[in-house]
Design an enzyme around this catalytic site. Sequence first.
Site, PDB file in Angstrom:
ATOM      1  N   SER A 168      11.550  -1.959   7.051  1.00  0.00           N
ATOM      2  CA  SER A 168      10.852  -3.232   7.262  1.00  0.00           C
ATOM      3  C   SER A 168      11.777  -4.176   8.003  1.00  0.00           C
ATOM      4  CB  SER A 168      10.453  -3.839   5.911  1.00  0.00           C
ATOM      5  OG  SER A 168      10.045  -5.182   6.061  1.00  0.00           O
ATOM      6  N   TYR A 228      12.912  -6.324  -2.644  1.00  0.00           N
ATOM      7  CA  TYR A 228      12.265  -5.601  -1.556  1.00  0.00           C
ATOM      8  C   TYR A 228      13.207  -5.486  -0.350  1.00  0.00           C
ATOM      9  CZ  TYR A 228       8.761  -4.379   1.973  1.00  0.00           C
ATOM     10  OH  TYR A 228       8.052  -3.764   2.976  1.00  0.00           O
TER      11      TYR A 228
END
Length: 608
Positions: free
Chosen positions: A478, A491
């Site tokens: 990401s 995350y």
Amino acid sequence: MSEGPAGTGGPGGGPAGARERWVRTGGVELCVAEWGDASRPTVLLVHGYPDTKEVWSEVVTRLAGRFHVVVYDVRGHGRSTAPVPLRGGFTLEKLTDDFLAVAEAVSPDRPVHLVGHDWGSVQAWEFVTVARTEGRIASFTSVSGPSLDHMGHWIRRRASRPTPRAVAQLLGQGAKSWYIGALHTPALPELVWRGPLGRLWPGMVRRMEKLPSGAPSGAYPAPSLPRDAAHGAWLYRDNVRARLSEPRTDAYAHAPVQLITPTGDAFLSERLYDDLERWAPGLVRHTLPAKHWVPRTRPDQLASWIDAFVTDRESGGSAPEEAADGAPRPRGPYAERFGGQLVLVTGAAGGIGRATALAFAAAGARIVAVDLDAAGAERTVERALRVGAPEAWAEVVDVGDGEAMEKLAEKVSAEYGVVDVLVNNAGIGLSGHFLDTTVDDWRKVLDVNLWGVIHGCRLFGGRMAARGQGGHIVNVASAAAYQPSKALPAYSTSKAAVLMLSECLRAELAPVDIGVSVICPGFVNTGITATARFTGVSVAEQERRRKKTSLLYGLRGYPPEKVAVAILRAVVRDQAVVPVTPEARGARLLSRIAPTALRAIARVEPPL
């Protein structure tokens, strides 16, 4: 033409049970080896320079169970005798005589499926384009060897219109073909091959082709290499200048042709084949990331493509747009590259995972769709089969469960084969400040986002490396991997770890021709927002934030299909780090040139 007595066992390079015979033609004796049931379709493999039939041993092993497989030493090579005198004894016309004699001996009543590599392919182009062989060839698979006639026309067209692109192509192939001039030098090639080059060549091939330590081994290269290479210089002297200067104008293939092009070939440019549809209508193309000696470095993929092409032709397939069973042939932009390969995608029930599985399916890949959502994985499989996957399977597993992943890897390897492309995509979202994030929260996000990737790389990547035939691993991270945020500590940490793991693996696996790419999307409209967890808030507040986040991502409108395109492109180009979406690319740039600005952005509270 007459035959010598048949033998058993014997010829090096191939599975047990070989039958050996000698075919006499044109003043030479050709050593021929056969495997398999002679009533089955005959696949006739022709070797190149400076090889012998033993170059095909790994491919023979993979084909002999389904076909009647035949190899022979080209005149002057291996155990075949050389013409006397050598000059004029290696013309394409005489090589065609040899082919016809072998084909008549091993398959007198049925046409053969011809496969050629390097000079084996060069001479096979002659076989498949001259009138006297018509009806004797059922199909032709060309690997790393162009027709000299086609090449002559290719050179003429570019020389007659010397645009910058044409000149660049001519110079590029000229640089790759430097050795052709050397082989025309009187006596020098013979002296060099019978001297130091003959001794050094096996090690040179091992290093050039990234073959495992100790390879080439066994019967390849043959002990006769120095003599074979010296004789084979006449292949060039008897044919190259004559054909390139006066190429035939009727060199059209009279049998279906499959072209397999290694993208890393040190001797032949991919551009040589740009005009090939002119000479071989209905041409089937494949490319693969390999160097020149594909029969040694990629026998699994090569045998798979030969098997599929021969089987299709035997079943009556002829139209380029459809297979014999009427199913549409893959038409995706990367069909040449991924057709028939095995691709495993985790998190394939939806979002980026499903889009990626379908993109590979459209390119003709076989798909293993892995997800914890059984119904979603099955839906992906159904769609994959509709868009072009020849085979597809759904597998249910929790990627964070090491034991379950072990069992999956064993099953995939046993039932479907070694994975060619692995896409570690499965992931979960977690938002919330660090002090609101529990140990259990950390464990859950790391189990899926990091350990799922580790398990995939270790289990499937390990099998790729053990096979020794290359492959590619894609890890979906990401933009959060390099863009800090006070709202995404867990995350972002998991994705940053995936990024660094990928960079480390890329360095480690490069020597075994396994590429590693890490994909870093920004805001992509997928289902992850509807299932993301928000720490430190009530259930009602979490649901509200999920809905708002999903709305914002929906308004952003960046579809997962664009990420899938980036993934396929990353594999084809062997890209290391691929930011996807403008904001991901912008954050990547800032992380390099203005990290302070990113740290300032990290302090901003998301508008939820």
